[in-house]
Scaffold this motif. Structure first.
Motif, mmCIF file in Angstrom:
data_model
loop_
_atom_site.group_PDB
_atom_site.id
_atom_site.type_symbol
_atom_site.label_atom_id
_atom_site.label_comp_id
_atom_site.label_asym_id
_atom_site.label_seq_id
_atom_site.Cartn_x
_atom_site.Cartn_y
_atom_site.Cartn_z
ATOM 1 N N ARG A 108 -43.302 89.344 39.294
ATOM 2 C CA ARG A 108 -43.829 87.988 39.173
ATOM 3 C C ARG A 108 -44.586 87.644 40.446
ATOM 4 N NH1 ARG A 108 -41.207 84.201 35.485
ATOM 5 N NH2 ARG A 108 -41.995 82.699 36.970
ATOM 6 N N PRO A 167 -46.584 84.807 42.836
ATOM 7 C CA PRO A 167 -46.661 83.357 43.058
ATOM 8 C C PRO A 167 -48.028 82.835 42.603
ATOM 9 C CG PRO A 167 -46.728 84.540 45.140
ATOM 10 C CD PRO A 167 -46.499 85.556 44.072
ATOM 11 N N TRP A 168 -48.114 81.540 42.366
ATOM 12 C CA TRP A 168 -49.345 80.948 41.842
ATOM 13 C C TRP A 168 -50.526 81.164 42.774
ATOM 14 C CZ3 TRP A 168 -51.918 77.330 44.655
ATOM 15 C CH2 TRP A 168 -51.205 76.704 45.664
ATOM 16 N N TRP A 169 -50.292 81.149 44.078
ATOM 17 C CA TRP A 169 -51.391 81.259 45.027
ATOM 18 C C TRP A 169 -51.939 82.678 45.108
ATOM 19 C CZ3 TRP A 169 -49.949 84.700 48.640
ATOM 20 C CH2 TRP A 169 -48.589 84.825 48.912
ATOM 21 N N LEU A 227 -52.951 84.386 42.693
ATOM 22 C CA LEU A 227 -54.089 84.420 41.773
ATOM 23 C C LEU A 227 -55.109 83.341 42.093
ATOM 24 C CD1 LEU A 227 -52.169 85.020 38.432
ATOM 25 C CD2 LEU A 227 -53.446 86.681 39.778
ATOM 26 N N ALA A 228 -54.640 82.201 42.607
ATOM 27 C CA ALA A 228 -55.541 81.075 42.863
ATOM 28 C C ALA A 228 -56.469 81.335 44.051
ATOM 29 C CB ALA A 228 -54.737 79.795 43.089
#
Length: 68
Positions: A20, A22-24, A26-27
């Motif tokens: 998994r 973290p969102w950042w 990919l951002a």
């Protein structure tokens, strides 16, 4: 005295890795890609830093992009 080893309570599934991000993770690359794409599409705005504050210029640019 030997150090205690920790084992997993359940064996790992074979041939399948679950990971998994973290969102950042990919951002940030997406944001960098969009920024570079905008500079390539309009190279006239890619001038060296001058006397104008960078934050005001960035906010003005974002306002122009969203107004389209």
């Amino acid at each position: 005295m030997p150090a205690p080893t920790h084992t997993r309570p359940h064996p790992a599934p074979r041939g399948r890795v679950e990971m998994r991000l973290p969102w950042w993770a990919l951002a940030l690359p997406a944001l960098a890609f969009v920024t570079l794409l905008l500079l390539v599409l309009n190279p006239a705005d890619a001038h060296a830093a001058g006397g104008e504050p960078a934050l005001a210029h960035l906010l003005e640019r974002m306002q122009h992009l969203t107004a389209r």
